[in-house]
Design a protein around this motif. Structure first.
Motif: not given
Length: 278
Positions: A65-81, A130-135
């Motif tokens: 479970x990750x609290x993420x606001x997908x409007x925030x780029x840094x939050x999305x990148x951190x969640x992917x990491x 953000x997910x593309x490199x992992x995909x």
């Protein structure tokens, strides 16, 4: 093909359709990244990232479970990491998070316009990027990567725009991601599709819209079962990418024509039609 051991990054998975998709994948033993905003209980919108994680684990999967606001780029990148650190990669992205306001131009404040476009169109694009490199890594490893956008078929007809131009623009933005990314990612072996319901789906968000009879809706599980068919299709087959699927049509194509179990009211056959399906 199943989803055992696959890692799904699902936005807006704390409740409703996103959670239903998460539970269905968890039944195979999948890893679910629950990327959503709600971490504290809300009396108007039941479900948090933590309660969703409990349901995923109870269904047989692993949960992050990750609290993420997908409007925030840094939050999305951190969640992917964090997803990669926890599960070793990402095989599937489900862009489910969405904002809705069924208002005409005069009654749509720009703040609401911005919210819908930031979450629906921009959020889908950002999470995909953000997910593309992992995909790509998933594709190289032969793990059958998918992107699934919960968005409608593109139908450039005035009656789908006139009552709520801003909302339509935002949802069609997600669908244009499907159209573009399916072609762009095909050389990498990543499938990109959209899925949309023919009828209204009983969710907490829909319940907040005045006058909606949830008894005349279908359950989120119909979309979960349809999504499962998409996410287990072979990405090496070109016909499995770039599609705008409708839930009941897809199920019927796979021999599932008895849909009574998805009705909120047992035996009901008169459902509220959803938007954007001609």
């Amino acid at each position: 093909m199943d989803l055992k051991g696959k890692t799904l990054f699902i936005t807006g998975a704390s409740r409703g359709i996103g959670l239903a998709i998460a539970r269905r994948a968890a039944a195979d033993g999948a890893n679910i990244v629950i990327a959503a905003k709600t971490s504290e209980p809300n009396p108007k919108l039941p479900g948090t990232i933590y309660s969703a994680a409990e349901e995923v684990r109870a269904a047989g999967g692993q949960a992050l479970p990750l609290q993420v606001d997908i409007r925030e780029e840094e939050a999305v990148l951190a969640a992917v990491q964090q997803a990669v650190m926890t599960f070793g990669g990402i095989d599937i992205l489900v862009n489910n998070a969405s904002a809705i306001s069924l208002t005409d131009t005069e009654h749509t404040p720009m703040k609401r316009y911005d919210l819908m476009n930031q979450i629906n169109a921009r959020g889908t694009y950002l999470c995909t990027q953000a997910c593309l490199p992992e995909l790509k890594k998933s594709a190289a490893a032969g793990r059958n990567p998918h992107v699934l956008n919960m968005s409608p078929p593109l139908s450039m007809k005035a009656h789908w725009f006139a009552p709520h131009t801003a909302y339509t623009m935002a949802k069609y933005g997600m669908s244009m991601c499907t159209l573009g990314h399916a072609g762009e990612f095909r050389p990498f072996g990543i499938a990109v599709n959209s899925l949309w319901p023919r009828t209204a789906i009983a969710t907490a968000a829909l319940q907040m819209i005045p006058g909606v009879d949830l008894g005349a809706c279908r359950k989120p599980e119909i979309l979960a079962d349809a999504a499962y068919l998409i996410l287990t299709s072979d990405t090496r087959d070109a016909k499995n990418s770039g599609n705008f699927h409708i839930d009941d049509t897809l199920l019927a194509a796979h021999g599932q024509t008895d849909l009574d179990r998805y009705a909120v009211t047992p035996g009901n056959r008169k459902f509220i039609p959803d938007f954007f399906v001609d």
